[in-house]
Design an enzyme around this catalytic site. Structure first.
Site, PDB file in Angstrom:
ATOM      1  N   GLY A 101       0.808  -1.205   0.000  1.00  0.00           N
ATOM      2  CA  GLY A 101       0.000   0.000   0.000  1.00  0.00           C
ATOM      3  C   GLY A 101       0.846   1.261   0.000  1.00  0.00           C
ATOM      4  O   GLY A 101       1.932   1.313  -0.594  1.00  0.00           O
ATOM      5  N   SER A 102       0.371   2.272   0.700  1.00  0.00           N
ATOM      6  CA  SER A 102       1.003   3.595   0.642  1.00  0.00           C
ATOM      7  C   SER A 102       2.390   3.648   1.247  1.00  0.00           C
ATOM      8  O   SER A 102       3.124   4.620   1.038  1.00  0.00           O
ATOM      9  CB  SER A 102       0.103   4.631   1.311  1.00  0.00           C
ATOM     10  OG  SER A 102      -1.086   4.799   0.575  1.00  0.00           O
ATOM     11  N   ALA A 103       2.784   2.630   2.009  1.00  0.00           N
ATOM     12  CA  ALA A 103       4.162   2.613   2.518  1.00  0.00           C
ATOM     13  C   ALA A 103       5.163   2.589   1.366  1.00  0.00           C
ATOM     14  O   ALA A 103       6.297   3.071   1.498  1.00  0.00           O
ATOM     15  CB  ALA A 103       4.366   1.399   3.427  1.00  0.00           C
TER      16      ALA A 103
ATOM     17  N   LYS B 206       5.090   4.359  -1.188  1.00  0.00           N
ATOM     18  CA  LYS B 206       5.261   5.705  -1.743  1.00  0.00           C
ATOM     19  C   LYS B 206       6.647   6.275  -1.431  1.00  0.00           C
ATOM     20  O   LYS B 206       7.139   7.150  -2.151  1.00  0.00           O
ATOM     21  CB  LYS B 206       4.163   6.621  -1.214  1.00  0.00           C
ATOM     22  CG  LYS B 206       2.786   6.280  -1.777  1.00  0.00           C
ATOM     23  CD  LYS B 206       1.671   7.063  -1.105  1.00  0.00           C
ATOM     24  CE  LYS B 206       0.306   6.675  -1.680  1.00  0.00           C
ATOM     25  NZ  LYS B 206      -0.821   7.332  -0.986  1.00  0.00           N
TER      26      LYS B 206
END
Length: 482
Positions: free
Chosen positions: A212-214, A216
């Site tokens: 997920g957004s980790a 990014k």
């Protein structure tokens, strides 16, 4: 001599020579293979003929041996706080073999490793006193992770960024290796291996899931290193709403009111803006994002710590819409907690990634090293400037953004949350992630952490990286800096 007798004598002599040749071949060339064969009962008898050597944490053994009652296997493996350290030790079972450190160093631990013997012992195959495996695990950090994970299904890893020493490795639910160490533990073995929660799977190393957004952080690193944006405070070209290229699908942001349009990297990390990083991945192109991911350790199918970790994956051969989804850690991107810890560790260590390892040395019964693992064996992943900027943005995430639950009093803490979709059309409970680092300016101590919550039993609407994973990371970082 009668001709028939002569021929018979020659034939018998040939048979004798053939038998001698075969016996010599078996003893000289096939003997070791036969001795090492897992089906050879003598090997198992030799393995458990004496107390096994120990696996050590902070100077104290977390393994032991006890005398068995009857049978041809004299000793059986025991474990102290077995559930706490199962993700580190693995198991050594008289019936089911050995895994992880128990399996990798089985010859050292049972005294059959040739390095434990002098030349005469090597010839006579005399079994020597076993060796010891010394780990890098910090019991305080290990206990903090295990207690904080509690009944949740998940995993956590902590690394010293400067040395690469793994300070904690926990996977929950766990199991007690003592309960499958003997030859009469079939019911327990069956219960463990058929449990749908998979307690024997080391989620920290061997179950890559969408980060997920980790993820990014990896995309941001690629953008800064490539020069797509000059700093974390440069405005990006990121429309909001953002439509995935070649589709009519609009990619939503979790917080519809967040200032995500053309947001800087700092702001985009603070609010976890999907539009910014999806567009950024497309602008960079999948090859550049993949190259950065691989520098951090993705797509490495030979990552040994020394237990082999399953490869975290950044895919290839995607269209632009799929590439956009990888920018937010979705599509076919997967990562282990170990991998996401490595991302934060490299950023914390000024852009240098120290090779992660959870064994410092393996020694013989006299304490002489058979194998040593070097601390601080580093490789540059990003420039010092990029690492500094990413740390600054990660601090903003904790102090002003979505990672507030990770704050540690008196320490510099930076982090990134992640909530990854799970199931077709995100029909199942999402995965909650948090990856972070912490530094104590007064002592110089530092730590990098990643936490995955696969399932907490919470309602879907209550699942978030900050709500579930960040509190676990906070307790681990506080213990490491203590």
């Amino acid at each position: 001599m009668n001709k028939t007798i002569r021929h018979t004598s020659v034939f018998v002599l040939i048979l004798v020579l053939a038998l001698l040749g075969r016996a010599t071949w078996v003893q000289a060339y096939e003997g070791k293979a036969l001795a090492d064969d897992s089906k050879n009962r003598r090997k198992t008898i030799a393995q458990y003929a004496q107390p096994l050597g120990d696996i050590v944490v902070a100077g104290s053994p977390v393994t032991g041996s006890k005398k068995t009652k009857g049978g041809d296997l004299a000793y059986q493996r025991t474990y102290t706080n077995g559930e706490l350290y199962a993700a580190v030790t693995g198991y050594s079972s008289q019936a089911y073999g050995a895994t992880q450190l128990e399996g990798i160093y089985s010859d050292v631990l049972d005294g059959t490793d040739d390095r434990l013997k002098n030349p005469l012992d090597a010839v006579t195959r005399k079994q020597q006193a076993p060796g010891t495996v010394v780990t890098t695990i910090d019991p305080d950090v290990q206990k903090a992770a295990y207690r904080a994970l509690g009944s949740k299904k998940g995993a956590a890893v902590a690394i010293d960024p400067a040395t690469g020493r793994i300070l904690a490795m926990v996977s929950t639910p766990s199991y007690d290796p003592s309960k499958i160490a003997g030859t009469t533990d079939g019911d327990t073995w069956k219960a463990l291996t058929t449990d749908e929660d998979k307690p024997m799977v080391n989620r920290a190393l061997r179950q890559p899931l969408p980060p997920g957004s980790a993820f990014k952080l990896v995309v941001a690193a690629a953008a800064l290193e490539d020069g797509l944006y000059g700093s974390v405070d440069t405005a990006t070209e990121s429309p909001d709403p953002y439509t995935l290229p070649g589709t009519r699908r609009v990619l939503p942001n979790e917080n519809a009111s967040a200032p995500c349009e053309n947001a800087t990297i700092r702001t985009a990390l603070r609010y976890s803006c999907n539009n910014v990083f999806a567009k950024m991945a497309v602008d960079l192109g999948q090859d550049k994002v993949k190259a950065m991911a691989e520098k951090f350790g993705f797509n490495d199918d030979a990552l040994d710590v020394p237990v082999r970790a399953y490869a975290s994956v950044y895919p290839s051969g995607m269209d632009k819409a799929q590439t956009a989804l990888t920018g937010i850690g979705q599509f076919d991107v997967t990562a282990t907690p170990l991998q996401m810890t490595m991302v934060s560790a490299a950023i914390a260590n000024d852009g240098l990634l120290a090779a992660p390892h959870m064994v410092s040395k393996v020694v013989d019964s006299d304490g002489d090293a058979l194998t040593s693992f070097k601390d601080g064996d580093t490789e540059r992943i990003v420039s010092s400037s990029t690492a500094e900027q990413l740390r600054s943005a990660m601090v903003t995430v904790v102090e002003q953004g979505t990672g507030g639950n990770a704050a540690v009093a008196g320490a510099e803490v930076g982090g990134k949350t992640g909530t990854a979709q799970h199931g077709e059309n995100n029909s199942k409970t999402p995965y909650a992630w948090f990856t972070s680092y912490a530094k104590d300016p007064s002592t110089g101590k530092q730590v990098a952490v990643a936490v995955l919550i696969e399932d907490s039993g919470a309602a879907r609407s209550e699942v978030s990286g900050n709500g579930l994973a960040a509190p676990v990371a906070q307790k681990m970082m506080a213990a490491a800096l203590k």
